[in-house]
Design a protein around this motif. Structure first.
Motif, PDB file in Angstrom:
ATOM      1  N   VAL A 268     -10.848   6.824   8.218  1.00 56.54           N
ATOM      2  CA  VAL A 268     -10.529   8.166   8.731  1.00 56.54           C
ATOM      3  C   VAL A 268      -9.202   8.195   9.491  1.00 56.54           C
ATOM      4  N   PRO A 269      -8.961   7.303  10.472  1.00 59.33           N
ATOM      5  CA  PRO A 269      -7.707   7.404  11.223  1.00 59.33           C
ATOM      6  C   PRO A 269      -6.461   7.128  10.386  1.00 59.33           C
ATOM      7  N   PHE A 270      -6.630   6.506   9.226  1.00 59.93           N
ATOM      8  CA  PHE A 270      -5.487   6.195   8.370  1.00 59.93           C
ATOM      9  C   PHE A 270      -5.022   7.406   7.564  1.00 59.93           C
ATOM     10  N   GLY A 271      -5.888   8.414   7.435  1.00 60.98           N
ATOM     11  CA  GLY A 271      -5.523   9.589   6.656  1.00 60.98           C
ATOM     12  C   GLY A 271      -5.504   9.341   5.163  1.00 60.98           C
ATOM     13  N   ALA A 272      -6.234   8.340   4.710  1.00 55.45           N
ATOM     14  CA  ALA A 272      -6.299   8.051   3.273  1.00 55.45           C
ATOM     15  C   ALA A 272      -7.027   9.177   2.553  1.00 55.45           C
ATOM     16  N   ASP A 273      -6.660   9.398   1.316  1.00 60.34           N
ATOM     17  CA  ASP A 273      -7.326  10.378   0.461  1.00 60.34           C
ATOM     18  C   ASP A 273      -8.469   9.648  -0.256  1.00 60.34           C
ATOM     19  N   VAL A 274      -9.583   9.486   0.447  1.00 63.35           N
ATOM     20  CA  VAL A 274     -10.704   8.702  -0.075  1.00 63.35           C
ATOM     21  C   VAL A 274     -11.540   9.568  -1.016  1.00 63.35           C
TER      22      VAL A 274
ATOM     23  N   ILE B 183       0.841  -1.200   0.000  1.00 72.50           N
ATOM     24  CA  ILE B 183       0.000   0.000   0.000  1.00 72.50           C
ATOM     25  C   ILE B 183       0.876   1.249   0.000  1.00 72.50           C
ATOM     26  N   ALA B 184       1.881   1.270   0.863  1.00 73.93           N
ATOM     27  CA  ALA B 184       2.773   2.432   0.963  1.00 73.93           C
ATOM     28  C   ALA B 184       3.475   2.706  -0.363  1.00 73.93           C
ATOM     29  N   GLY B 185       3.834   1.654  -1.080  1.00 75.58           N
ATOM     30  CA  GLY B 185       4.564   1.808  -2.332  1.00 75.58           C
ATOM     31  C   GLY B 185       3.694   2.025  -3.553  1.00 75.58           C
ATOM     32  N   ALA B 186       2.389   1.859  -3.404  1.00 75.86           N
ATOM     33  CA  ALA B 186       1.472   1.993  -4.540  1.00 75.86           C
ATOM     34  C   ALA B 186       1.158   3.453  -4.818  1.00 75.86           C
ATOM     35  N   ASP B 187       0.724   3.700  -6.035  1.00 76.44           N
ATOM     36  CA  ASP B 187       0.267   5.036  -6.397  1.00 76.44           C
ATOM     37  C   ASP B 187      -1.172   5.263  -5.954  1.00 76.44           C
ATOM     38  N   ALA B 188      -1.952   4.177  -5.909  1.00 73.58           N
ATOM     39  CA  ALA B 188      -3.370   4.284  -5.559  1.00 73.58           C
ATOM     40  C   ALA B 188      -3.865   2.935  -5.054  1.00 73.58           C
ATOM     41  N   VAL B 189      -5.008   2.985  -4.364  1.00 71.40           N
ATOM     42  CA  VAL B 189      -5.623   1.785  -3.792  1.00 71.40           C
ATOM     43  C   VAL B 189      -7.106   1.764  -4.153  1.00 71.40           C
ATOM     44  N   VAL B 190      -7.598   0.567  -4.468  1.00 71.60           N
ATOM     45  CA  VAL B 190      -9.025   0.324  -4.674  1.00 71.60           C
ATOM     46  C   VAL B 190      -9.462  -0.682  -3.618  1.00 71.60           C
TER      47      VAL B 190
ATOM     48  N   LEU C  80     -12.282  -7.593   6.145  1.00 69.14           N
ATOM     49  CA  LEU C  80     -11.715  -6.288   5.805  1.00 69.14           C
ATOM     50  C   LEU C  80     -11.403  -5.484   7.063  1.00 69.14           C
ATOM     51  N   LYS C  81     -12.303  -5.493   8.032  1.00 67.01           N
ATOM     52  CA  LYS C  81     -12.064  -4.766   9.290  1.00 67.01           C
ATOM     53  C   LYS C  81     -10.840  -5.319  10.001  1.00 67.01           C
ATOM     54  N   ASN C  82     -10.698  -6.637  10.021  1.00 66.84           N
ATOM     55  CA  ASN C  82      -9.538  -7.274  10.645  1.00 66.84           C
ATOM     56  C   ASN C  82      -8.249  -6.848   9.944  1.00 66.84           C
ATOM     57  N   ALA C  83      -8.277  -6.808   8.611  1.00 67.27           N
ATOM     58  CA  ALA C  83      -7.091  -6.383   7.864  1.00 67.27           C
ATOM     59  C   ALA C  83      -6.723  -4.946   8.212  1.00 67.27           C
ATOM     60  N   LEU C  84      -7.714  -4.076   8.285  1.00 65.73           N
ATOM     61  CA  LEU C  84      -7.441  -2.686   8.647  1.00 65.73           C
ATOM     62  C   LEU C  84      -6.897  -2.580  10.074  1.00 65.73           C
ATOM     63  N   ASP C  85      -7.456  -3.382  10.985  1.00 62.53           N
ATOM     64  CA  ASP C  85      -6.954  -3.375  12.362  1.00 62.53           C
ATOM     65  C   ASP C  85      -5.480  -3.772  12.400  1.00 62.53           C
ATOM     66  N   TRP C  86      -5.109  -4.814  11.654  1.00 54.69           N
ATOM     67  CA  TRP C  86      -3.713  -5.233  11.615  1.00 54.69           C
ATOM     68  C   TRP C  86      -2.837  -4.166  10.967  1.00 54.69           C
ATOM     69  N   ILE C  87      -3.274  -3.619   9.844  1.00 56.11           N
ATOM     70  CA  ILE C  87      -2.473  -2.611   9.139  1.00 56.11           C
ATOM     71  C   ILE C  87      -2.221  -1.404  10.038  1.00 56.11           C
TER      72      ILE C  87
ATOM     73  N   ARG D 139      -1.438  -1.404  12.930  1.00 54.28           N
ATOM     74  CA  ARG D 139      -0.379  -1.746  13.886  1.00 54.28           C
ATOM     75  C   ARG D 139       1.009  -1.745  13.240  1.00 54.28           C
ATOM     76  N   THR D 140       1.090  -1.511  11.937  1.00 52.71           N
ATOM     77  CA  THR D 140       2.382  -1.510  11.253  1.00 52.71           C
ATOM     78  C   THR D 140       3.085  -0.171  11.434  1.00 52.71           C
ATOM     79  N   LYS D 141       4.389  -0.153  11.199  1.00 50.65           N
ATOM     80  CA  LYS D 141       5.176   1.078  11.293  1.00 50.65           C
ATOM     81  C   LYS D 141       4.813   1.991  10.129  1.00 50.65           C
ATOM     82  N   GLY D 142       4.860   3.278  10.373  1.00 50.82           N
ATOM     83  CA  GLY D 142       4.517   4.227   9.329  1.00 50.82           C
ATOM     84  C   GLY D 142       3.011   4.306   9.165  1.00 50.82           C
ATOM     85  N   ARG D 143       2.590   5.007   8.166  1.00 54.05           N
ATOM     86  CA  ARG D 143       1.165   5.153   7.891  1.00 54.05           C
ATOM     87  C   ARG D 143       0.959   4.885   6.405  1.00 54.05           C
ATOM     88  N   PRO D 144       0.813   3.615   6.008  1.00 58.55           N
ATOM     89  CA  PRO D 144       0.792   3.287   4.580  1.00 58.55           C
ATOM     90  C   PRO D 144      -0.319   3.954   3.785  1.00 58.55           C
TER      91      PRO D 144
END
Length: 176
Positions: free
Chosen positions: A129-135, A64-71, A85-92, A94-99
């Motif tokens: 929202v907490p991820f700061g994605a440009d949705v 995700i961090a290295g991609a230009d965009a996400v769908v 999907l919620k579980n995946a977001l919960d795990w993500i 917890r990763t370093k940085g903000r992908p």
């Protein structure tokens, strides 16, 4: 060179959300396509403390961090996004940085009901929202009666759905 990560919020290989994500990728036409694998253990703080973030989670966060965009294509389970999907977001989270930070992100849904996953998209927007994605705000793509929405080759049958999805992908490409 553009890289797109697609995330389908269902595990079934025949999921209509996998088909919708594939259609989005086809219309976006990236140079590189990465399809996320969400087969993660259930989030558990004890597991994280004992073993750290699973490699598969860190891999997706790095993608995700290295991609230009996400769908993200989400089914609607009990009026919300899927547990997978919620579980995946919960795990993500917890990763370093903000992908996802500032990452152009398009959301969509395919669901059996007549609203096409409208509530799942609402809940997904809240979770991002907490991820700061440009949705992106639109156009909204909600595929109702999704079991009948795709032909035998996995293509969307409804011309308006293809038009809206194409516009959403144009808007996503313009954000990079």
């Amino acid at each position: 060179m553009t890289t797109l990560v697609t995330i389908a919020g269902a595990l079934r290989q025949a999921s209509t959300n996998r088909l919708l994500a594939a259609e989005a990728a086809r219309l976006f036409a990236p140079d590189e396509l990465i399809q996320a694998d969400l087969r993660f253990p259930l989030y558990d703080g004890d597991l994280e403390e004992a073993e750290g973030v699973p490699d598969a989670v860190q891999t997706l966060a790095d993608q995700i961090a290295g991609a230009d965009a996400v769908v993200i294509s989400t089914p609607e389970y009990n009026k919300a996004l899927s547990g997978v999907l919620k579980n995946a977001l919960d795990w993500i989270s917890r990763t370093k940085g903000r992908p996802f930070a500032g990452k152009p992100t398009a959301i969509m849904s395919a669901a059996a009901g007549r609203a096409g996953g409208e509530r799942s998209q609402f809940s997904l927007r809240l979770c991002l929202v907490p991820f700061g994605a440009d949705v992106l705000t639109g156009p909204e793509v909600m595929i109702a009666n999704s079991g009948n929405a795709f032909d035998d080759t996995g293509r969307l049958k409804d011309e308006n759905a293809v038009k809206f999805l194409g516009q959403l992908m144009e808007n996503l490409r313009a954000r990079i």
